[in-house]
Design a protein around this motif. Structure first.
Motif, PDB file in Angstrom:
ATOM      1  N   ASN A  83     -17.560   0.975  10.920  1.00 31.20           N
ATOM      2  CA  ASN A  83     -16.798   0.430   9.796  1.00 31.20           C
ATOM      3  C   ASN A  83     -15.368   0.960   9.752  1.00 31.20           C
ATOM      4  N   ASP A  84     -15.208   2.262   9.554  1.00 29.63           N
ATOM      5  CA  ASP A  84     -13.889   2.824   9.297  1.00 29.63           C
ATOM      6  C   ASP A  84     -12.979   2.736  10.515  1.00 29.63           C
ATOM      7  N   GLU A  85     -13.539   2.967  11.694  1.00 33.17           N
ATOM      8  CA  GLU A  85     -12.746   2.862  12.916  1.00 33.17           C
ATOM      9  C   GLU A  85     -12.270   1.430  13.135  1.00 33.17           C
ATOM     10  N   THR A  86     -13.105   0.457  12.761  1.00 25.45           N
ATOM     11  CA  THR A  86     -12.708  -0.948  12.875  1.00 25.45           C
ATOM     12  C   THR A  86     -11.553  -1.259  11.937  1.00 25.45           C
ATOM     13  N   ILE A  87     -11.607  -0.724  10.718  1.00 19.82           N
ATOM     14  CA  ILE A  87     -10.566  -1.028   9.732  1.00 19.82           C
ATOM     15  C   ILE A  87      -9.190  -0.606  10.232  1.00 19.82           C
ATOM     16  N   GLU A  88      -9.129   0.499  10.929  1.00 25.09           N
ATOM     17  CA  GLU A  88      -7.838   0.939  11.466  1.00 25.09           C
ATOM     18  C   GLU A  88      -7.229  -0.136  12.362  1.00 25.09           C
ATOM     19  N   LEU A  89      -8.057  -0.747  13.204  1.00 21.29           N
ATOM     20  CA  LEU A  89      -7.558  -1.815  14.079  1.00 21.29           C
ATOM     21  C   LEU A  89      -7.237  -3.082  13.305  1.00 21.29           C
ATOM     22  N   LEU A  90      -8.024  -3.384  12.280  1.00 21.49           N
ATOM     23  CA  LEU A  90      -7.773  -4.577  11.478  1.00 21.49           C
ATOM     24  C   LEU A  90      -6.431  -4.485  10.762  1.00 21.49           C
ATOM     25  N   CYS A  91      -6.085  -3.301  10.291  1.00 20.03           N
ATOM     26  CA  CYS A  91      -4.781  -3.115   9.648  1.00 20.03           C
ATOM     27  C   CYS A  91      -3.654  -3.378  10.638  1.00 20.03           C
ATOM     28  N   ARG A  92      -3.808  -2.892  11.844  1.00 23.57           N
ATOM     29  CA  ARG A  92      -2.787  -3.120  12.874  1.00 23.57           C
ATOM     30  C   ARG A  92      -2.715  -4.603  13.244  1.00 23.57           C
ATOM     31  N   GLN A  93      -3.865  -5.261  13.304  1.00 24.44           N
ATOM     32  CA  GLN A  93      -3.891  -6.699  13.584  1.00 24.44           C
ATOM     33  C   GLN A  93      -3.179  -7.472  12.474  1.00 24.44           C
TER      34      GLN A  93
ATOM     35  N   ARG B  40     -11.877  -2.907   3.724  1.00 22.82           N
ATOM     36  CA  ARG B  40     -10.774  -3.359   4.578  1.00 22.82           C
ATOM     37  C   ARG B  40      -9.646  -4.010   3.784  1.00 22.82           C
ATOM     38  N   VAL B  41      -9.940  -4.641   2.644  1.00 22.19           N
ATOM     39  CA  VAL B  41      -8.881  -5.292   1.879  1.00 22.19           C
ATOM     40  C   VAL B  41      -7.885  -4.264   1.356  1.00 22.19           C
ATOM     41  N   ALA B  42      -8.387  -3.158   0.805  1.00 18.94           N
ATOM     42  CA  ALA B  42      -7.499  -2.116   0.283  1.00 18.94           C
ATOM     43  C   ALA B  42      -6.613  -1.549   1.379  1.00 18.94           C
ATOM     44  N   CYS B  43      -7.196  -1.310   2.533  1.00 20.23           N
ATOM     45  CA  CYS B  43      -6.427  -0.720   3.634  1.00 20.23           C
ATOM     46  C   CYS B  43      -5.393  -1.702   4.173  1.00 20.23           C
ATOM     47  N   ILE B  44      -5.748  -2.964   4.277  1.00 25.07           N
ATOM     48  CA  ILE B  44      -4.793  -3.965   4.749  1.00 25.07           C
ATOM     49  C   ILE B  44      -3.661  -4.135   3.739  1.00 25.07           C
ATOM     50  N   ARG B  45      -3.998  -4.168   2.448  1.00 27.76           N
ATOM     51  CA  ARG B  45      -2.957  -4.286   1.423  1.00 27.76           C
ATOM     52  C   ARG B  45      -1.988  -3.112   1.489  1.00 27.76           C
ATOM     53  N   ALA B  46      -2.534  -1.915   1.644  1.00 25.38           N
ATOM     54  CA  ALA B  46      -1.681  -0.732   1.729  1.00 25.38           C
ATOM     55  C   ALA B  46      -0.797  -0.775   2.974  1.00 25.38           C
ATOM     56  N   ALA B  47      -1.368  -1.225   4.086  1.00 27.25           N
ATOM     57  CA  ALA B  47      -0.591  -1.309   5.327  1.00 27.25           C
ATOM     58  C   ALA B  47       0.543  -2.322   5.198  1.00 27.25           C
ATOM     59  N   LEU B  48       0.247  -3.478   4.621  1.00 29.18           N
ATOM     60  CA  LEU B  48       1.279  -4.496   4.437  1.00 29.18           C
ATOM     61  C   LEU B  48       2.378  -4.000   3.501  1.00 29.18           C
ATOM     62  N   ASP B  49       1.980  -3.430   2.381  1.00 32.96           N
ATOM     63  CA  ASP B  49       2.966  -2.940   1.422  1.00 32.96           C
ATOM     64  C   ASP B  49       3.808  -1.825   2.027  1.00 32.96           C
ATOM     65  N   GLY B  50       3.171  -0.974   2.825  1.00 36.81           N
ATOM     66  CA  GLY B  50       3.889   0.129   3.459  1.00 36.81           C
ATOM     67  C   GLY B  50       4.950  -0.335   4.429  1.00 36.81           C
ATOM     68  N   GLU B  51       4.797  -1.545   4.965  1.00 39.99           N
ATOM     69  CA  GLU B  51       5.782  -2.115   5.889  1.00 39.99           C
ATOM     70  C   GLU B  51       6.756  -3.063   5.191  1.00 39.99           C
ATOM     71  N   GLY B  52       6.704  -3.080   3.858  1.00 40.23           N
ATOM     72  CA  GLY B  52       7.592  -3.960   3.110  1.00 40.23           C
ATOM     73  C   GLY B  52       7.160  -5.410   3.103  1.00 40.23           C
TER      74      GLY B  52
ATOM     75  N   ASP C  78     -13.444  -6.708  -3.449  1.00 41.43           N
ATOM     76  CA  ASP C  78     -12.253  -7.220  -2.776  1.00 41.43           C
ATOM     77  C   ASP C  78     -11.128  -7.500  -3.772  1.00 41.43           C
ATOM     78  N   ILE C  79     -11.467  -8.033  -4.935  1.00 39.73           N
ATOM     79  CA  ILE C  79     -10.448  -8.289  -5.964  1.00 39.73           C
ATOM     80  C   ILE C  79      -9.828  -6.970  -6.424  1.00 39.73           C
ATOM     81  N   HIS C  80     -10.658  -5.987  -6.668  1.00 40.22           N
ATOM     82  CA  HIS C  80     -10.171  -4.666  -7.080  1.00 40.22           C
ATOM     83  C   HIS C  80      -9.255  -4.063  -6.017  1.00 40.22           C
ATOM     84  N   GLU C  81      -9.548  -4.334  -4.760  1.00 38.28           N
ATOM     85  CA  GLU C  81      -8.762  -3.762  -3.663  1.00 38.28           C
ATOM     86  C   GLU C  81      -7.458  -4.517  -3.408  1.00 38.28           C
TER      87      GLU C  81
END
Length: 345
Positions: free
Chosen positions: A159-169, A190-202, A257-260
């Motif tokens: 799970n967690d190792e996959t999320i790291e790659l999904l954020c990069r994708q 994964r939604v929370a992590c992707i949202r954070a990654a996107l926001d972190g890149e502007g 997912d909504i919360h994230e």
């Protein structure tokens, strides 16, 4: 059986009026114009998302044998498809890559390539047809040699190792111009992590449509043909996709997912899970989409081609069932055909 006399007919009519309170519901069905006037839900081109398969190379589109009328397009032809979508007033196209075995590996590394098929198609469409929205799938299964949505170790999906790659994708796709990120992997968090990654890149304006309730289903087979995963998949996906017997779990998935940070949520498959769609709409009152899967499409097309059903009527009937259940919109391989039919009307 003797024919009724005029007096008997009057008596029957009075009896019917008495028991119905004078209400005759068929009055509102007697002509096409009145049926359209009082219709509670209908389908417009603005309700549609068109899933498109993109492939390497040039030349004519390649037919997907298990999905009559569906093709794999070159990047150049994806641009033409986007122009067609614009002209048909379809607001969004969803891109899915056909990945050959030579570009697949254990970790799905091609998903992270900023010059992969999806990214090239996204940039080309945005350059040529900027007014069309683009939805990109976030999951590793089109790129892994084992056909799973995540990393695998000792037969277990990580799970967690996959999320790291999904954020990069997700970042690779958003930088290419994708408007909506669609995580279809069903990893927890994964939604929370992707949202954070996107926001972190502007990339705060990039939206997320989560596959909130994605069930382990028999209706995905033709899609796997279309993206080249059929022979690759080892085992099944029941440890991360939802169990078909569960409904309350779908509410928990969507709430998480909504919360994230999901902007929109999705139910997949569509028609076999209308009850789930209706429950999510009633519970959360936010944009909720249905994915009419490849298997649902193929069933209708196969029956129509054999003359067993009226394909056009079945197509519209299923679309209206999604809208009746509360869907904000529908991902469907019928999208261009529906939109063309609506324009002719």
């Amino acid at each position: 059986m003797h024919a009724m006399s005029s007096g008997e007919r009057r008596d029957l009519s009075r009896t019917i009026d008495t028991v119905t309170g004078g209400t005759r519901l068929r009055r509102l069905r007697q002509t096409d114009w009145v049926r359209r006037l009082v219709r509670e839900s209908d389908v417009t081109a603005s309700d549609l998302i068109w899933p498109i398969f993109v492939r390497e190379g040039a030349g004519d589109p390649e037919a997907v044998a298990s999905m009559p009328g569906v093709f794999r397009y070159s990047v150049a032809d994806c641009v033409e498809a986007a122009r067609r979508a614009r002209d048909l007033e379809i607001p969004v196209v969803a891109l899915f890559p056909f990945t050959g075995t030579e570009r697949r590996d254990e970790t799905g590394s091609e998903a992270l390539n900023p010059d992969n098929l999806v990214c090239r198609a996204t940039r080309a469409i945005k350059d040529a047809v900027p007014e069309i929205g683009i939805l990109c799938d976030v999951a590793l299964d089109p790129y892994t040699s084992h056909g799973h949505d995540g990393l695998v170790k000792d037969g277990r999906i990580l799970n967690d190792e996959t999320i790291e790659l999904l954020c990069r994708q997700a970042l690779v796709q958003a930088r290419a111009g994708c408007d909506i990120i669609g995580p279809s992997d069903m990893m927890d968090g994964r939604v929370a992590c992707i949202r954070a990654a996107l926001d972190g890149e502007g990339l705060r304006d990039t939206m997320i449509m989560s596959y909130a309730a994605k069930y382990a289903s028999a209706f995905y087979g033709p899609f796997r043909d279309a993206v080249g995963s059929t022979g690759a998949l080892k085992g099944d996906k029941r440890t991360y996709q939802m169990d078909m017997g569960n409904t309350d779990e779908a509410l928990r998935e969507a709430a998480q997912d909504i919360h994230e940070g999901a902007d929109m949520i999705m139910v997949k498959p569509g028609l076999p899970y209308l009850d789930i769609l209706a429950r999510l709409v009633d519970e959360f009152r936010m944009p909720t989409f249905a994915y009419q899967t490849s298997g649902e499409y193929a069933v209708i097309m196969a029956a129509a081609q054999n003359g067993w059903i009226d394909g056009d009527r079945a197509m519209f009937e299923t679309m209206r069932s999604f809208k009746r259940a509360g869907a904000s919109g529908i991902l469907s391989y019928f999208s261009p055909r529906i939109a063309e039919s609506l324009q002719r009307r």
